[in-house]
Design a protein around this motif. Structure first.
Motif, PDB file in Angstrom:
ATOM      1  N   ALA A  63       6.798   7.217  -7.313  1.00  0.00           N
ATOM      2  CA  ALA A  63       8.096   7.358  -6.643  1.00  0.00           C
ATOM      3  C   ALA A  63       9.246   7.324  -7.647  1.00  0.00           C
ATOM      4  O   ALA A  63      10.379   7.636  -7.297  1.00  0.00           O
ATOM      5  N   SER A  64       8.958   6.974  -8.899  1.00  0.00           N
ATOM      6  CA  SER A  64      10.011   6.848  -9.910  1.00  0.00           C
ATOM      7  C   SER A  64      10.491   8.197 -10.437  1.00  0.00           C
ATOM      8  O   SER A  64      11.517   8.252 -11.109  1.00  0.00           O
ATOM      9  N   GLY A  65       9.722   9.252 -10.171  1.00  0.00           N
ATOM     10  CA  GLY A  65      10.061  10.556 -10.715  1.00  0.00           C
ATOM     11  C   GLY A  65       9.380  10.841 -12.042  1.00  0.00           C
ATOM     12  O   GLY A  65       9.469  11.948 -12.562  1.00  0.00           O
ATOM     13  N   ARG A  66       8.707   9.842 -12.604  1.00  0.00           N
ATOM     14  CA  ARG A  66       7.951  10.053 -13.842  1.00  0.00           C
ATOM     15  C   ARG A  66       6.743  10.929 -13.560  1.00  0.00           C
ATOM     16  O   ARG A  66       6.293  11.023 -12.428  1.00  0.00           O
ATOM     17  N   PRO A 110       0.797  -1.234   0.000  1.00  0.00           N
ATOM     18  CA  PRO A 110       0.000   0.000   0.000  1.00  0.00           C
ATOM     19  C   PRO A 110       0.830   1.284   0.000  1.00  0.00           C
ATOM     20  O   PRO A 110       0.335   2.338  -0.403  1.00  0.00           O
ATOM     21  N   LYS A 111       2.087   1.220   0.421  1.00  0.00           N
ATOM     22  CA  LYS A 111       2.922   2.419   0.431  1.00  0.00           C
ATOM     23  C   LYS A 111       3.451   2.770  -0.956  1.00  0.00           C
ATOM     24  O   LYS A 111       3.861   3.900  -1.192  1.00  0.00           O
ATOM     25  N   LYS A 112       3.457   1.793  -1.857  1.00  0.00           N
ATOM     26  CA  LYS A 112       3.883   2.012  -3.242  1.00  0.00           C
ATOM     27  C   LYS A 112       2.894   1.289  -4.136  1.00  0.00           C
ATOM     28  O   LYS A 112       3.092   0.136  -4.509  1.00  0.00           O
ATOM     29  N   LEU A 113       1.805   1.987  -4.470  1.00  0.00           N
ATOM     30  CA  LEU A 113       0.738   1.360  -5.249  1.00  0.00           C
ATOM     31  C   LEU A 113       1.223   0.833  -6.594  1.00  0.00           C
ATOM     32  O   LEU A 113       0.705  -0.157  -7.105  1.00  0.00           O
ATOM     33  N   GLY A 114       2.239   1.456  -7.175  1.00  0.00           N
ATOM     34  CA  GLY A 114       2.767   1.005  -8.459  1.00  0.00           C
ATOM     35  C   GLY A 114       3.433  -0.346  -8.398  1.00  0.00           C
ATOM     36  O   GLY A 114       3.701  -0.949  -9.433  1.00  0.00           O
ATOM     37  N   ARG A 115       3.687  -0.837  -7.207  1.00  0.00           N
ATOM     38  CA  ARG A 115       4.290  -2.163  -7.033  1.00  0.00           C
ATOM     39  C   ARG A 115       3.226  -3.234  -6.816  1.00  0.00           C
ATOM     40  O   ARG A 115       3.512  -4.300  -6.298  1.00  0.00           O
TER      41      ARG A 115
END
Length: 120
Positions: free
Chosen positions: A99-102, A65-70
């Motif tokens: 978090a990737s900066g994109r 949940p802290k990094k939905l993209g994962r």
């Protein structure tokens, strides 16, 4: 074997009315006819479709949940990420900036399906 076009992604939703409100009204996707009698909705997004299929027992919980993209997700392109962000916040949708900066963010539908919005 040669794969030709990408046709659709199917996701599960627990409440079709609530999902339709999100995908039709919040995301503004275009519904299309579907030839089946079981509960669901199809949306056309460019050359690809998104199929909502009802599973009333659905209980999605993101593994990260802290990094939905994962988490498993699908991505949609937007022309203006800041406008998309403001629109989602105005509809009380939670979001995470990538978090990737994109130029991308992640949100969730009412059932917890993760959706990436990327500026294209």
């Amino acid at each position: 074997m040669k794969i030709t076009p990408y046709l659709h992604t199917a996701i599960l939703v627990s409440d079709l009315g609530r999902a339709e409100q999100f995908y039709s009204s919040v995301l503004g996707l275009e519904k299309v006819d579907r030839p089946f009698s079981y509960a669901g909705i199809w949306y056309q997004i460019g050359p690809v479709q998104l199929h909502l299929i009802v599973d009333e027992t659905l209980n999605l919980v993101p593994t990260n949940p802290k990094k939905l993209g994962r988490n498993p997700h699908f991505a949609l392109g937007v022309s203006n990420l800041e406008a998309a962000k403001a629109h989602l916040l105005a509809h009380n949708c939670s979001l995470q900036i990538s978090a990737s900066g994109r130029a991308a963010l992640f949100t969730q539908d009412p059932d917890g399906n993760v959706i990436e919005l990327t500026q294209v």
